[in-house]
Motif scaffolding. Sequence first.
Motif, PDB file in Angstrom:
ATOM      1  N   TYR A   1      17.147 -19.967 -32.708  1.00 12.80           N
ATOM      2  CA  TYR A   1      17.860 -19.335 -31.594  1.00 12.80           C
ATOM      3  C   TYR A   1      19.287 -18.966 -31.999  1.00 12.80           C
TER       4      TYR A   1
ATOM      5  N   GLU B   1      18.993 -15.875 -34.069  1.00 13.00           N
ATOM      6  CA  GLU B   1      18.634 -14.745 -33.202  1.00 13.00           C
ATOM      7  C   GLU B   1      19.835 -14.260 -32.407  1.00 13.00           C
ATOM      8  N   GLU B   2      20.601 -15.190 -31.844  1.00 10.38           N
ATOM      9  CA  GLU B   2      21.750 -14.802 -31.029  1.00 10.38           C
ATOM     10  C   GLU B   2      22.815 -14.119 -31.884  1.00 10.38           C
TER      11      GLU B   2
ATOM     12  N   ASP C   1      25.994 -16.142 -25.358  1.00 11.76           N
ATOM     13  CA  ASP C   1      24.808 -16.845 -25.845  1.00 11.76           C
ATOM     14  C   ASP C   1      25.104 -17.608 -27.135  1.00 11.76           C
TER      15      ASP C   1
ATOM     16  N   GLN D   1      25.078 -21.817 -27.817  1.00  5.19           N
ATOM     17  CA  GLN D   1      24.494 -22.560 -28.929  1.00  5.19           C
ATOM     18  C   GLN D   1      25.467 -23.604 -29.472  1.00  5.19           C
TER      19      GLN D   1
END
Length: 251
Positions: free
Chosen positions: A36, A39-40, A62, A66
């Motif tokens: 994630y 991806e972010e 986002d 994280q």
Amino acid sequence: MAGEKFERLVEIMATLRGENGCDWDKAQTHESLKPYLIEEAYEVLNAIDLKDDEELKEELGDVLLQVVFHSQIAKERGVFNIDDVIDTLNDKLVRRHPHVFGDAQGYSYARWEEIKAKEKGEKKRTSIGDVNHALPGLSLARRVQENAAGVGFDWTKIEDVWNKVHEEIDELKNAKSPEEVEEEVGDLLFAIVNLSRFLNVDPETAIRKATEKFISRFEKMEKLIEMDNKKVEELNLEELDEYWNKVKENR
């Protein structure tokens, strides 16, 4: 105001991870969140490419999520919390910029690398600096080249870089074994990254844009083919090439 909002974010994450929180959030670990974070980060790059400020604002949030997520997990493990993360960053920024927060005169690449080496307890390190092997291939090549250039090991004229690219193409053409082909492909890509750097183009961004362009054109080609009541897999390469050229002409 920003401090209060950040504290609210930390509280929300703690609640999500708490006893009455979200089952999905409570189940996450540092390891499970790895994809994630990647991806972010790439979604931030995409928002920048699109020059979409609203999207960039959301995607930066986002990424921040994280950071807070990992910090909350670490707090629960009893190793550090978000305050420790911020303190460490603040201290590092001040420490690595003595020309701004100290008495040093001007930015110095050598001084930057010397400070990093001392921080990491390294007694000896090469002039090429700290190499982040976790970077994607093209970004890793660019970073290594930038580090080498920082100590003077670099081409002086872009014409020499062009010559190097052509030289690597010729060597690839003459490669015999699969091992040689792989090596020469790598050398060619490395030379292309060097050329990209001289042209002030980030190679990782460039290849992503080229790939996205290919995807977009391929999808448009499929639509044209479907409009003619045909299927992609039923056409030969020459026919597909005609549709492809139509898409390029109508871009």
